[in-house]
Design a protein around this motif. Structure first.
Motif, PDB file in Angstrom:
ATOM      1  N   ARG A 139     -15.911  62.169  38.200  1.00  9.02           N
ATOM      2  CA  ARG A 139     -16.439  61.100  37.343  1.00  9.02           C
ATOM      3  C   ARG A 139     -17.811  60.668  37.828  1.00  9.02           C
ATOM      4  NH1 ARG A 139     -14.585  55.948  39.970  1.00  9.02           N
ATOM      5  NH2 ARG A 139     -12.943  56.484  41.446  1.00  9.02           N
ATOM      6  N   ALA A 140     -18.649  60.343  36.871  1.00 12.03           N
ATOM      7  CA  ALA A 140     -19.976  59.777  37.121  1.00 12.03           C
ATOM      8  C   ALA A 140     -20.775  60.585  38.146  1.00 12.03           C
ATOM      9  CB  ALA A 140     -19.842  58.327  37.577  1.00 12.03           C
ATOM     10  N   ARG A 261     -12.403  53.191  34.769  1.00  5.78           N
ATOM     11  CA  ARG A 261     -13.856  53.010  34.848  1.00  5.78           C
ATOM     12  C   ARG A 261     -14.483  54.346  35.230  1.00  5.78           C
ATOM     13  NH1 ARG A 261     -16.504  48.153  35.314  1.00  5.78           N
ATOM     14  NH2 ARG A 261     -18.269  49.558  34.979  1.00  5.78           N
ATOM     15  N   ASP A 263     -17.051  55.581  34.325  1.00  8.09           N
ATOM     16  CA  ASP A 263     -18.505  55.509  34.366  1.00  8.09           C
ATOM     17  C   ASP A 263     -19.016  55.189  35.760  1.00  8.09           C
ATOM     18  OD1 ASP A 263     -17.222  52.960  34.038  1.00  8.09           O
ATOM     19  OD2 ASP A 263     -19.182  52.069  33.640  1.00  8.09           O
TER      20      ASP A 263
END
Length: 458
Positions: A139-140, A261, A263
């Motif tokens: 992620r991210a 989350r 992001d």
């Protein structure tokens, strides 16, 4: 000078006889010390002893009260229940989810595929599982190295293996002053001492690590902290990474709720050589479909794999193969996206149903955490932290909610140490259907607008 335990015995007898009733407030420490003719430090030891025995509970800025009920032997480790509305434990299973999982699982039930899945696997699983998990957990801009990924039966087992590897028995593990309750149980069984670290509105205060006694590691939840719902900003993570390097410390990063989350990159993206990441499918998919992930720093994989094996914490072959299919074919990703929308909807509902209340902000420094707003949560989280209005106290409110068939968790379940705890409760929003959740939140709001006497809680 009177022995503090003998004085505590006298107060305990008054509680047992009914002279001091459930909900009664004890005298302020200094006033009690003057009346008794003892030092204030002795009076403080008396009150701590009563709390240790489970007879009283401290409320920040308000005093010490006789408990309304005896504490459970392990109040933080609640078990699933049926005859109640469960806002105590998060079981996010969405409508239609079983059909999706079953359809993806069909190929595994063929004889030729099922045979290999019935064999045992090691902590490293299989190459296919490692690559599928590394891609899914990314992620991210951050992704774990498939060569370092290890698998446990569930997230708790991965956490236990991480603590067992990094913190020898008798040594200290730093934790946020309000933390995931299971950590307390694991530490006790491993003979590890927990050291509460100060927090503020952005989460763990990095400088608290430097002020603490010597630690072997730090456990923390940088994203969607449980129970407070805080998410640590990037600058705070950078400062934390710097301090970990300076003090040659490892961090155990609990990323169980991080998928909500996606992001945000984890702390491991900033300090990969100092961070062990723990994750699980329990919240991502369902609590009955468990698989834990442990992502150690480079060069330490063998140590953590040994802990998983010695603790009998490795994953089963069938669970690993099933999870690999769900991650590889996109089923898990689709369910997680649905859960992100579901969690946001539940947070909006909670904000609508639970009207804010004025706060007391005179919490003493010993609390180690600033008073939160009346409702505190990351808008993407499946839980929230509710600072209760006067005249409610956490244990009294929990009892009143239980009488209405609603289970919530008091702040004391998350507190590390035996000091004062915030006058707050955590609400887990994921388990009930939305209609039931709306009804329960309405009942809780009604309770909070009244008094304990109205609710028959005292």
């Amino acid at each position: 000078m009177d022995d503090y335990r003998a004085i505590a015995d006298e107060l305990a007898a008054e509680i047992a006889s009914g002279q001091l009733r459930p909900g009664d407030r004890l005298l302020p420490l200094r006033r009690y010390a003057r009346r008794r003719g003892i030092a204030s430090s002795t009076a403080a030891r008396v009150y701590r002893e009563l709390t240790r025995r489970g007879l009283t509970v401290g409320e920040v800025g308000r005093g010490t009260f006789v408990r309304t009920s005896a504490p459970a032997a392990e109040p933080a480790l609640a078990e699933p229940g049926e005859a109640r509305i469960d806002l105590e434990l998060n079981f996010p299973v969405l409508p239609g989810q079983p059909d999706r999982l079953a359809a993806s699982l069909q190929p595994l039930l063929r004889t030729d595929a099922l045979g290999p899945a019935l064999r045992p696997v090691g902590a490293a699983g299989t190459a296919g599982a490692r690559h599928a998990a590394a891609a899914h957990l990314a992620r991210a801009g951050w992704a774990p190295d498939p060569c370092q990924l290890l698998f446990a039966g569930n997230g708790r087992q991965a956490l236990a293996a991480a603590i067992a590897t990094l913190v020898p028995a008798g040594e200290r593990l730093g934790v946020e002053s309000l933390t995931y309750p299971v950590v307390k149980g694991i530490a006790a069984r491993l003979g590890v001492t927990l050291v509460p670290l100060a927090m503020d509105a952005h989460g763990l205060v990095p400088e608290a690590i430097e002020d603490a006694p010597p630690l072997r590691a730090v456990y923390l939840q940088p994203a969607l902290h449980n129970p407070l719902g805080l998410t640590m900003p990037g600058t705070r993570r950078e400062r934390l990474a710097e301090i970990l390097r300076r003090h040659d410390l490892f961090a155990i990063e609990d990323a169980i709720y991080g998928f909500l989350r996606n992001d945000l990159s984890p702390l491991a993206a900033l300090a990969p050589e100092r961070t062990v990441v723990i994750d699980s499918l329990s919240k991502r998919l369902a609590p009955g479909l468990t698989l834990g992930f442990l992502m150690p720093p480079a060069g330490r994989t063998a140590d953590f794999a040994a802990a998983l094996r010695s603790g009998a914490w490795t994953a089963t072959g069938f669970a690993l193969d099933a999870a690999t299919r769900w991650m590889a074919d996109g089923t898990a990703a689709a369910i997680e996206e649905d859960k992100r929308r579901d969690a946001a909807a539940r947070q909006r509902l909670a904000a609508e149903r639970l009207a804010p209340h004025p706060l007391q902000t005179d919490a003493p420094p010993a609390l180690q955490i600033h008073a939160p707003p009346a409702l505190q949560a990351d808008p993407h989280a499946y839980h929230l932290w509710w600072q209760l209005p006067d005249p409610w106290r956490a244990d009294t409110f929990v009892a009143a909610a239980a009488r209405r068939g609603i289970a919530v968790t008091p702040s004391g379940a998350f507190a590390v140490g035996r000091g004062h705890t915030p006058n707050a409760v955590r609400l887990a929003l994921a388990s009930p259907p939305l209609e039931t959740l709306a009804e329960a939140l309405g009942v809780l709001a009604e309770l909070a607008r009244g008094t304990p006497e109205d609710a028959g809680a005292e």
